[in-house]
Write a protein that holds these residues in place. Sequence first.
Motif, PDB file in Angstrom:
ATOM      1  N   PHE A 194      46.166   4.492 -67.912  1.00 37.83           N
ATOM      2  CA  PHE A 194      45.532   5.077 -66.739  1.00 37.83           C
ATOM      3  C   PHE A 194      44.537   4.086 -66.126  1.00 37.83           C
ATOM      4  O   PHE A 194      43.977   4.365 -65.076  1.00 37.83           O
ATOM      5  N   SER A 195      44.312   2.976 -66.783  1.00 36.98           N
ATOM      6  CA  SER A 195      43.313   2.008 -66.325  1.00 36.98           C
ATOM      7  C   SER A 195      44.003   0.789 -65.718  1.00 36.98           C
ATOM      8  O   SER A 195      44.687   0.037 -66.420  1.00 36.98           O
ATOM      9  N   ASP A 196      43.775   0.578 -64.418  1.00 34.34           N
ATOM     10  CA  ASP A 196      44.348  -0.631 -63.816  1.00 34.34           C
ATOM     11  C   ASP A 196      43.671  -1.867 -64.380  1.00 34.34           C
ATOM     12  O   ASP A 196      44.301  -2.922 -64.529  1.00 34.34           O
ATOM     13  N   GLU A 197      42.387  -1.717 -64.750  1.00 35.74           N
ATOM     14  CA  GLU A 197      41.665  -2.855 -65.324  1.00 35.74           C
ATOM     15  C   GLU A 197      42.367  -3.323 -66.602  1.00 35.74           C
ATOM     16  O   GLU A 197      42.548  -4.519 -66.837  1.00 35.74           O
ATOM     17  N   THR A 198      42.769  -2.354 -67.418  1.00 35.58           N
ATOM     18  CA  THR A 198      43.459  -2.687 -68.669  1.00 35.58           C
ATOM     19  C   THR A 198      44.771  -3.419 -68.392  1.00 35.58           C
ATOM     20  O   THR A 198      45.072  -4.449 -69.002  1.00 35.58           O
ATOM     21  N   LEU A 199      45.564  -2.887 -67.458  1.00 36.31           N
ATOM     22  CA  LEU A 199      46.867  -3.514 -67.206  1.00 36.31           C
ATOM     23  C   LEU A 199      46.722  -4.868 -66.512  1.00 36.31           C
ATOM     24  O   LEU A 199      47.504  -5.788 -66.773  1.00 36.31           O
ATOM     25  N   ARG A 200      45.733  -4.996 -65.651  1.00 39.70           N
ATOM     26  CA  ARG A 200      45.504  -6.321 -65.024  1.00 39.70           C
ATOM     27  C   ARG A 200      45.139  -7.340 -66.111  1.00 39.70           C
ATOM     28  O   ARG A 200      45.626  -8.474 -66.119  1.00 39.70           O
ATOM     29  N   SER A 201      44.263  -6.908 -67.029  1.00 42.58           N
ATOM     30  CA  SER A 201      43.828  -7.808 -68.088  1.00 42.58           C
ATOM     31  C   SER A 201      44.995  -8.165 -69.006  1.00 42.58           C
ATOM     32  O   SER A 201      45.192  -9.339 -69.367  1.00 42.58           O
ATOM     33  N   MET A 202      45.792  -7.166 -69.372  1.00 44.89           N
ATOM     34  CA  MET A 202      46.939  -7.440 -70.249  1.00 44.89           C
ATOM     35  C   MET A 202      47.935  -8.352 -69.554  1.00 44.89           C
ATOM     36  O   MET A 202      48.504  -9.262 -70.162  1.00 44.89           O
ATOM     37  N   HIS A 203      48.144  -8.113 -68.259  1.00 45.19           N
ATOM     38  CA  HIS A 203      49.085  -8.959 -67.501  1.00 45.19           C
ATOM     39  C   HIS A 203      48.623 -10.421 -67.536  1.00 45.19           C
ATOM     40  O   HIS A 203      49.438 -11.324 -67.754  1.00 45.19           O
ATOM     41  N   ALA A 204      47.324 -10.624 -67.347  1.00 47.38           N
ATOM     42  CA  ALA A 204      46.793 -12.003 -67.359  1.00 47.38           C
ATOM     43  C   ALA A 204      46.990 -12.633 -68.738  1.00 47.38           C
ATOM     44  O   ALA A 204      47.393 -13.801 -68.854  1.00 47.38           O
ATOM     45  N   LYS A 205      46.717 -11.860 -69.795  1.00 47.30           N
ATOM     46  CA  LYS A 205      46.877 -12.392 -71.154  1.00 47.30           C
ATOM     47  C   LYS A 205      48.343 -12.702 -71.449  1.00 47.30           C
ATOM     48  O   LYS A 205      48.678 -13.714 -72.074  1.00 47.30           O
ATOM     49  N   GLU A 206      49.233 -11.821 -70.990  1.00 49.67           N
ATOM     50  CA  GLU A 206      50.664 -12.034 -71.229  1.00 49.67           C
ATOM     51  C   GLU A 206      51.152 -13.265 -70.477  1.00 49.67           C
ATOM     52  O   GLU A 206      51.934 -14.067 -71.005  1.00 49.67           O
ATOM     53  N   GLN A 207      50.662 -13.423 -69.242  1.00 46.74           N
ATOM     54  CA  GLN A 207      51.083 -14.605 -68.462  1.00 46.74           C
ATOM     55  C   GLN A 207      50.621 -15.880 -69.148  1.00 46.74           C
ATOM     56  O   GLN A 207      51.349 -16.870 -69.200  1.00 46.74           O
ATOM     57  N   ALA A 208      49.396 -15.838 -69.671  1.00 43.78           N
ATOM     58  CA  ALA A 208      48.867 -17.027 -70.356  1.00 43.78           C
ATOM     59  C   ALA A 208      49.728 -17.373 -71.568  1.00 43.78           C
ATOM     60  O   ALA A 208      49.867 -18.546 -71.929  1.00 43.78           O
ATOM     61  N   ARG A 209      50.313 -16.348 -72.201  1.00 46.03           N
ATOM     62  CA  ARG A 209      51.179 -16.586 -73.364  1.00 46.03           C
ATOM     63  C   ARG A 209      52.625 -16.836 -72.954  1.00 46.03           C
ATOM     64  O   ARG A 209      53.484 -17.039 -73.801  1.00 46.03           O
ATOM     65  N   GLY A 210      52.883 -16.723 -71.641  1.00 41.36           N
ATOM     66  CA  GLY A 210      54.246 -16.913 -71.155  1.00 41.36           C
ATOM     67  C   GLY A 210      55.150 -15.750 -71.466  1.00 41.36           C
ATOM     68  O   GLY A 210      56.383 -15.889 -71.492  1.00 41.36           O
ATOM     69  N   LYS A 211      54.568 -14.570 -71.747  1.00 45.59           N
ATOM     70  CA  LYS A 211      55.377 -13.401 -72.108  1.00 45.59           C
ATOM     71  C   LYS A 211      54.929 -12.172 -71.327  1.00 45.59           C
ATOM     72  O   LYS A 211      54.384 -11.222 -71.907  1.00 45.59           O
ATOM     73  N   PRO A 212      55.113 -12.156 -70.010  1.00 46.28           N
ATOM     74  CA  PRO A 212      54.723 -10.951 -69.265  1.00 46.28           C
ATOM     75  C   PRO A 212      55.614  -9.775 -69.639  1.00 46.28           C
ATOM     76  O   PRO A 212      56.836  -9.894 -69.689  1.00 46.28           O
ATOM     77  N   LEU A 213      54.977  -8.653 -69.937  1.00 45.47           N
ATOM     78  CA  LEU A 213      55.705  -7.442 -70.323  1.00 45.47           C
ATOM     79  C   LEU A 213      55.653  -6.433 -69.182  1.00 45.47           C
ATOM     80  O   LEU A 213      54.723  -6.445 -68.380  1.00 45.47           O
ATOM     81  N   PRO A 214      56.632  -5.547 -69.098  1.00 49.71           N
ATOM     82  CA  PRO A 214      56.621  -4.551 -68.021  1.00 49.71           C
ATOM     83  C   PRO A 214      55.520  -3.505 -68.228  1.00 49.71           C
ATOM     84  O   PRO A 214      55.337  -3.003 -69.335  1.00 49.71           O
ATOM     85  N   HIS A 215      54.813  -3.214 -67.158  1.00 45.73           N
ATOM     86  CA  HIS A 215      53.703  -2.254 -67.203  1.00 45.73           C
ATOM     87  C   HIS A 215      53.954  -1.083 -66.265  1.00 45.73           C
ATOM     88  O   HIS A 215      54.578  -1.244 -65.210  1.00 45.73           O
ATOM     89  N   PHE A 216      53.397   0.075 -66.633  1.00 48.60           N
ATOM     90  CA  PHE A 216      53.355   1.232 -65.737  1.00 48.60           C
ATOM     91  C   PHE A 216      51.910   1.727 -65.647  1.00 48.60           C
ATOM     92  O   PHE A 216      51.269   1.953 -66.677  1.00 48.60           O
ATOM     93  N   LEU A 217      51.437   1.870 -64.414  1.00 47.18           N
ATOM     94  CA  LEU A 217      50.094   2.384 -64.190  1.00 47.18           C
ATOM     95  C   LEU A 217      50.187   3.874 -63.887  1.00 47.18           C
ATOM     96  O   LEU A 217      50.974   4.298 -63.023  1.00 47.18           O
ATOM     97  N   LEU A 218      49.386   4.665 -64.598  1.00 44.90           N
ATOM     98  CA  LEU A 218      49.456   6.131 -64.505  1.00 44.90           C
ATOM     99  C   LEU A 218      48.444   6.662 -63.495  1.00 44.90           C
ATOM    100  O   LEU A 218      47.344   6.131 -63.370  1.00 44.90           O
ATOM    101  N   GLY A 219      48.828   7.735 -62.809  1.00 48.26           N
ATOM    102  CA  GLY A 219      47.891   8.333 -61.867  1.00 48.26           C
ATOM    103  C   GLY A 219      48.526   9.456 -61.084  1.00 48.26           C
ATOM    104  O   GLY A 219      49.446  10.120 -61.550  1.00 48.26           O
ATOM    105  N   ALA A 220      48.010   9.652 -59.873  1.00 51.09           N
ATOM    106  CA  ALA A 220      48.472  10.735 -59.009  1.00 51.09           C
ATOM    107  C   ALA A 220      49.216  10.182 -57.806  1.00 51.09           C
ATOM    108  O   ALA A 220      48.861   9.123 -57.269  1.00 51.09           O
ATOM    109  N   ALA A 221      50.233  10.934 -57.391  1.00 55.30           N
ATOM    110  CA  ALA A 221      51.058  10.525 -56.239  1.00 55.30           C
ATOM    111  C   ALA A 221      50.337  10.937 -54.949  1.00 55.30           C
ATOM    112  O   ALA A 221      50.513  12.038 -54.457  1.00 55.30           O
TER     113      ALA A 221
END
Length: 328
Positions: A194-221
């Motif tokens: 539910f935290s975009d901050e968390t997924l942004r941070s994980m995305h950056a860490k994954e990119q640094a490792r060369g292993k970006p993983l698929p993410h889904f951000l939770l919320g309201a439509a």
Amino acid sequence: MKRRAIFTLLAATGLSACVGGGRGRGDARPIVIAHRGASGYLPEHTLGGYELAMRMGADYIEPDLQLTRDGVLVAMHDETLGRTTDAATLFAPRNGGYKVADFTLAEIKTLTVKPTGTGKTSYPGFTPSAANPWSIPTFDEVIRLVQSSPSLVGREVGIYPEAKQADPAMEDAILKALAQSGYGAHSKVFIQSFSDETLRSMHAKEQARGKPLPHFLLGAAVMGADGVARLGIGTRGAEPRLLTFQDVASFAQGVGVSIQYRAYPVTKAYIDQAHAAGLKVHGWTFAQAEADAAAAQYRRYLDLGMDGMFSNYADLAVKARDQYVRGR
Ligand code: G3P
Ligand code: CA
């Protein structure tokens, strides 16, 4: 900030839902995600429940994750042990309660998970393979179960972990566990938060490792009065915000939207705009236990173009999805 409060605040922004727009949908087969395992039938977030969901045909197993006092990821929705386990019988409260973070893994492993809602302690004809099917599993144990899926159920089942805390230590623990188990960009894995901050941070860490993983951000439509679809999100201690799909697409592959928030219904126009931005749309939570009503509900969202469904009753979701795919 509690999620309900977030959406109350979103309602005050003056944005309203509207229906309409063009056609189009994701072209992959919609997926069934076992919400907290087979949580409509058996104790949630247990190896027994996950296995039953896998046997029922779920494409992905969903473990929500919490960290123990000694830093181990365990599958648990709540921050506290009280609702789903016998912690209150076995332990005195700590810091006034039963926070997962106040208990060691060894202590947590003495607990038994209780069924909640429509769940029971057993399911007809099903004997779990795990030695301790009703204890709280570690994330590593869930991964091992899921990775045994080819031999257990004859197909590869995916894993869809949710970081329940916006906490860099949790991010690192999730990424480490997945990396050690061989998960990469093309694996059957989605990370949700539910935290975009968390997924942004994980995305950056994954990119640094060369292993970006698929993410889904939770919320309201959230569909604005301007006809533009956005994701309504909030995290503890922060004001709720509306994120554009273009922003979400910079660190995630999709949005996970509630089908329960009446003020923010998931519409075809919403899903069309997400698809146009390159995002998939998964809906939560499909909790209808009655077969005919459930079939109608799945059909309705599949007709809108939904790409995945978090369900407490994986068997009903799989049946509806398969009928839908056969008919289109
Ligand atoms: O993660 C999607 C859905 O599970 C969110 O609801 O509260 O069951 O984690 P919750
Ligand atoms: Ca979840």
